[in-house]
Write a protein that holds these residues in place. Structure first.
Motif, PDB file in Angstrom:
ATOM      1  N   SER A  14       0.828  -1.205   0.000  1.00 29.70           N
ATOM      2  CA  SER A  14       0.000   0.000   0.000  1.00 29.70           C
ATOM      3  C   SER A  14       0.864   1.257   0.000  1.00 29.70           C
ATOM      4  CB  SER A  14      -0.921   0.012   1.224  1.00 29.70           C
ATOM      5  OG  SER A  14      -1.799  -1.084   1.217  1.00 29.70           O
ATOM      6  N   GLY A  15       1.957   1.204   0.760  1.00 32.67           N
ATOM      7  CA  GLY A  15       2.868   2.346   0.787  1.00 32.67           C
ATOM      8  C   GLY A  15       3.433   2.649  -0.594  1.00 32.67           C
ATOM      9  N   LEU A  18       0.680   4.145  -2.741  1.00 33.27           N
ATOM     10  CA  LEU A  18       0.389   5.548  -2.414  1.00 33.27           C
ATOM     11  C   LEU A  18       1.419   6.488  -3.032  1.00 33.27           C
ATOM     12  CD1 LEU A  18      -0.690   5.192   1.328  1.00 33.27           C
ATOM     13  CD2 LEU A  18      -2.136   5.764  -0.627  1.00 33.27           C
ATOM     14  N   PHE A  97     -11.316   6.762   0.313  1.00 34.05           N
ATOM     15  CA  PHE A  97     -10.856   5.958   1.439  1.00 34.05           C
ATOM     16  C   PHE A  97     -11.776   4.760   1.682  1.00 34.05           C
ATOM     17  CE2 PHE A  97     -10.838   4.632   5.818  1.00 34.05           C
ATOM     18  CZ  PHE A  97      -9.523   4.688   6.223  1.00 34.05           C
ATOM     19  N   ALA A 145      -4.028   0.561  -3.897  1.00 32.86           N
ATOM     20  CA  ALA A 145      -3.669   1.832  -3.259  1.00 32.86           C
ATOM     21  C   ALA A 145      -3.357   2.902  -4.295  1.00 32.86           C
ATOM     22  CB  ALA A 145      -2.478   1.633  -2.326  1.00 32.86           C
ATOM     23  N   GLY A 149      -6.208   4.866  -2.923  1.00 32.95           N
ATOM     24  CA  GLY A 149      -5.639   5.638  -1.834  1.00 32.95           C
ATOM     25  C   GLY A 149      -5.426   4.903  -0.527  1.00 32.95           C
ATOM     26  N   VAL A 150      -5.397   5.669   0.563  1.00 28.62           N
ATOM     27  CA  VAL A 150      -4.897   5.200   1.855  1.00 28.62           C
ATOM     28  C   VAL A 150      -5.822   4.195   2.535  1.00 28.62           C
ATOM     29  CG1 VAL A 150      -5.967   7.018   3.275  1.00 28.62           C
ATOM     30  CG2 VAL A 150      -3.755   6.038   3.963  1.00 28.62           C
ATOM     31  N   LEU A 153      -4.392   0.743   2.847  1.00 37.34           N
ATOM     32  CA  LEU A 153      -3.384   0.556   3.894  1.00 37.34           C
ATOM     33  C   LEU A 153      -4.028   0.108   5.202  1.00 37.34           C
ATOM     34  CD1 LEU A 153      -0.440   0.932   4.937  1.00 37.34           C
ATOM     35  CD2 LEU A 153      -1.030   3.297   5.401  1.00 37.34           C
TER      36      LEU A 153
END
Length: 230
Positions: A14-15, A18, A97, A145, A149-150, A153
C-alpha cells in the motif's frame, strides 16, 4: 505469524501504491483498477470450480445471504469505513478511502488462500500459504492503493484480525474442520470473490459483505448433509 506477515506485506504494498498514486493520471488509474479486477475474477473462478458439492454451495450462499442481509453487514462496514474516513482524511467528500478500504478487505479476506491458509496455520502450524498470500496481497495492494488511496493501507488491520481470528478458531475447532469443510469454505469464498470482481468492473452491484456468513456455514452444513445422506 502468517497473519502478521500477510498484514505487513499489505502495508508495504500500500505504501508503494500511495507513492505511485501521487503521479497517476485518471486514465492510468482506471486501466490499472480494471486489470486488478480481472485478476480477482480469475482467482475466484479458479477456487469456485473446485467445489465438490453443488447443493452445499447453493445452501451456503442462500442461507448466508439471508443471515447477512438480516444483519446488514455491508451497511455496518460502510458506516465503520466512513467513520474512519472522517477521522483520518482531511477532505472526506473528495476521498476514495471507504471504497479502497472495503474493496481491499473483501479481496484479502474472502479468497480461498485466506481461509485455507488461516486454517492450516491454526491446525498444523504451517504458515507457508499465508506467506505466499502475503506476497500476492502485497502486489494487489500496490494496484489498489495506487487507484483508491490510503484506505487500502488500513485494511491490513482488518486482515490481521480476520486471519488471526480464523487461526485461533481452527485451533479451537480442529476436530470439526474436516478436509470437506475446509474445501467447502474455500469454494464458497471464491464465489464471493467472483461477485466482488464483477462489482469492481461495474457490471453488478452485489452486497458482497452480506454474503460473508456463507463462508462459515459449511462448518454446520457439511455434517448436516452427511447425516441426511447427501
Amino acid at each position: 505469524m502468517g497473519a502478521i506477515v500477510n498484514a505487513i506485506c499489505i502495508v508495504i504494498g500500500s505504501g508503494i501504491g500511495l507513492i505511485i498514486h501521487k503521479g497517476l493520471s485518471p486514465r492510468f488509474s482506471d486501466i490499472i483498477m480494471k486489470g486488478a479486477s480481472l485478476c480477482v475474477l480469475l482467482l475466484g473462478i479458479q477456487g469456485a470450480i473446485k467445489a465438490e458439492n453443488g447443493l452445499l454451495l447453493i445452501l451456503a450462499i442462500v442461507l448466508g445471504a439471508i443471515i447477512g442481509e438480516a444483519l446488514n453487514i455491508e451497511l455496518v462496514m460502510e458506516k465503520f469505513s466512513y467513520r474512519l474516513e472522517k477521522i483520518l482524511v482531511k477532505n472526506p467528500d473528495q476521498s476514495t478511502f471507504a471504497q479502497g478500504f472495503l474493496s481491499a478487505v473483501m479481496i484479502f479476506c474472502v479468497g480461498a488462500m485466506a481461509i485455507v491458509g488461516s486454517l492450516q496455520s491454526g491446525l498444523l502450524g504451517d504458515h507457508s500459504m499465508l506467506y505466499n498470500k502475503g506476497i500476492l496481497d502485497g502486489i494487489i495492494s500496490i494496484l489498489l492503493a495506487a487507484t483508491n488511496g490510503v484506505g487500502v493501507l488500513f485494511s491490513a488491520v482488518a486482515i490481521l484480525i480476520y486471519e488471526g481470528g480464523m487461526t485461533l478458531l481452527a485451533g479451537q475447532l480442529g476436530n470439526y474442520l474436516s478436509s470437506s469443510v475446509i474445501a467447502a469454505m474455500s469454494s464458497t469464498g471464491s464465489v464471493l470473490l467472483i461477485a466482488l470482481a464483477l462489482n469492481m468492473l461495474d457490471i453488478t452491484k452485489f452486497k458482497v459483505m452480506n454474503y460473508i456468513p456463507a463462508v462459515f456455514l459449511p462448518i454446520l452444513l457439511v455434517p448436516f448433509l452427511a447425516w441426511l445422506g447427501f
